[in-house]
Design an enzyme around this catalytic site. Structure first.
Site, short mmCIF file in Angstrom:
data_model
loop_
_atom_site.label_atom_id
_atom_site.label_comp_id
_atom_site.label_asym_id
_atom_site.label_seq_id
_atom_site.Cartn_x
_atom_site.Cartn_y
_atom_site.Cartn_z
N THR A 12 0.82 -1.20 0.00
CA THR A 12 0.00 0.00 0.00
C THR A 12 0.85 1.26 0.00
OG1 THR A 12 -1.82 -1.12 1.13
CG2 THR A 12 -1.75 1.27 1.33
N SER A 59 0.93 -7.45 -0.69
CA SER A 59 1.58 -8.45 0.17
C SER A 59 0.72 -9.66 0.46
CB SER A 59 2.06 -7.82 1.47
OG SER A 59 1.01 -7.54 2.36
N THR A 92 1.30 -4.24 4.53
CA THR A 92 1.05 -4.56 5.94
C THR A 92 0.41 -5.93 6.14
OG1 THR A 92 -1.11 -3.46 5.88
CG2 THR A 92 0.78 -2.13 6.58
N ASP A 93 -0.29 -6.45 5.13
CA ASP A 93 -1.07 -7.67 5.34
C ASP A 93 -0.23 -8.84 5.82
OD1 ASP A 93 -3.41 -6.43 4.73
OD2 ASP A 93 -3.77 -7.47 2.83
#
Length: 326
Positions: A12, A59, A92-93
């Protein structure tokens, strides 16, 4: 000035949307590393920065193959006198999984920092630029090298092994559960807890050429034992159970666990509870059933550790100790 390397993998932080107010519908990994740096002229006051872009992923699509490639690239770059510190941009995932893999495999010779964002670069309130600027400032801090890989986001600095995603959409989504940050970033001023210690990497030797399949299976009310049978039938080399409470095993799962262990497949008890971990012999007789306990690891960290352990050929009798040292 320090020589810093930015390794961009997408996420992101490099996302783009048509509307500056849209923080949920965007294309992750749309912007290049050079574009991210061009938006940060202040970065030139921190160090001489070069960039590489091995991937441009959302991710959620990161795989163990990407982990191995990233770790190999980092080991090579960290050995170069032309690099004093490294920043990795990531989504971030699954950042917590990649970060933990690097925690287990990278030397502590130079500072390595991961950073990310919850809002795309095109958002009116994008959090990525300051996160990246602070990550670069942290990477320029040589005293941080002994802490192992770090995560910098929202003015806080976390050890990679202590950081996870705690919120689905808030800007300060990344953070710890059982452990606090080891430092803070105020603007580009970095303040570290000098008492913190990153320890030595558990897998400092040659990386395996591939990582075996290890499944994470969640226990829930009425979860069928044939989840374990299906993992075994489909080639899992190891299984991590994200169990309720302190690793409580449903009674009707016991025969399937026994059968898997009898086939030489390590079965690790972990917990779906966010904090506390699972200790050996707690709530279950691991010695009698041949199971392992994750210790303080999350199910995802236990999976990463077990994949590396099996890929590196660590014998069965050393797996429990490896989980505890990770």
């Amino acid at each position: 000035m320090p020589k810093l390397l930015l390794i961009a993998t997408g996420g992101t932080i490099a996302g783009s949307a048509a509307d500056t107010t849209d923080t949920s519908r965007y294309r992750a990994g749309a912007l290049s590393a050079e574009t991210l740096l061009h938006a940060l002229p202040e970065a030139s006051t921190i160090g001489h920065i070069t960039a590489e872009q091995p991937f441009a992923l959302d991710s959620k699509d990161m795989t163990p193959t990407h982990w191995l490639a990233l770790a190999a690239l980092l080991r090579e770059r960290l050995a170069s006198p032309e690099v004093d510190g490294v920043v990795i941009t990531h989504g971030t995932d699954t950042l917590e999984e990649s970060a933990f893999f690097l925690h287990l495999t990278l030397p502590r010779s130079k500072t390595v920092v991961l950073t990310a964002a919850m809002r795309p670069a095109t958002a009116r309130s994008a959090d990525g630029p300051m996160n990246l600027l602070q990550a670069l400032a942290c990477a320029a801090t040589q005293s941080a090298a002994g802490l192992g890989p770090l995560v910098v986001a929202s003015d806080r600095i976390w050890r990679a092994r202590d950081c996870s995603k705690r919120h689905t959409h808030a800007p300060d989504a990344l953070g710890g559960v059982d452990a606090g940050p080891v430092g803070v970033a105020i603007g580009t001023h970095i303040r570290l807890d000098q008492a913190a210690d990153g320890g030595a990497p558990c897998f400092a030797g040659t990386l395996p050429s591939a990582l075996p399949r290890v499944d994470v299976l969640a226990a829930y009310a009425g979860a069928p034992a044939d989840l374990i049978d299906a993992s075994v039938a489909n080639g899992a080399a190891g299984i991590v159970l994200a169990l309720a409470g302190h690793g409580s095993v449903p009674d009707d799962w016991r025969p399937a666990i026994t059968a898997a262990v009898a086939r030489g497949i390590p079965v690790v008890r972990a917990s779906r509870v966010a904090s506390g971990g699972v200790m050996p012999q707690a709530n279950f007789d691991d010695a009698a059933h041949g199971t392992l306990a994750c210790g303080r690891l999350t199910p995802w960290q236990a999976r990463v550790t077990l994949m590396l352990a099996l890929g590196c050929g660590i014998p069965a009798e050393r797996l429990q100790d490896t989980l505890h040292r990770a």
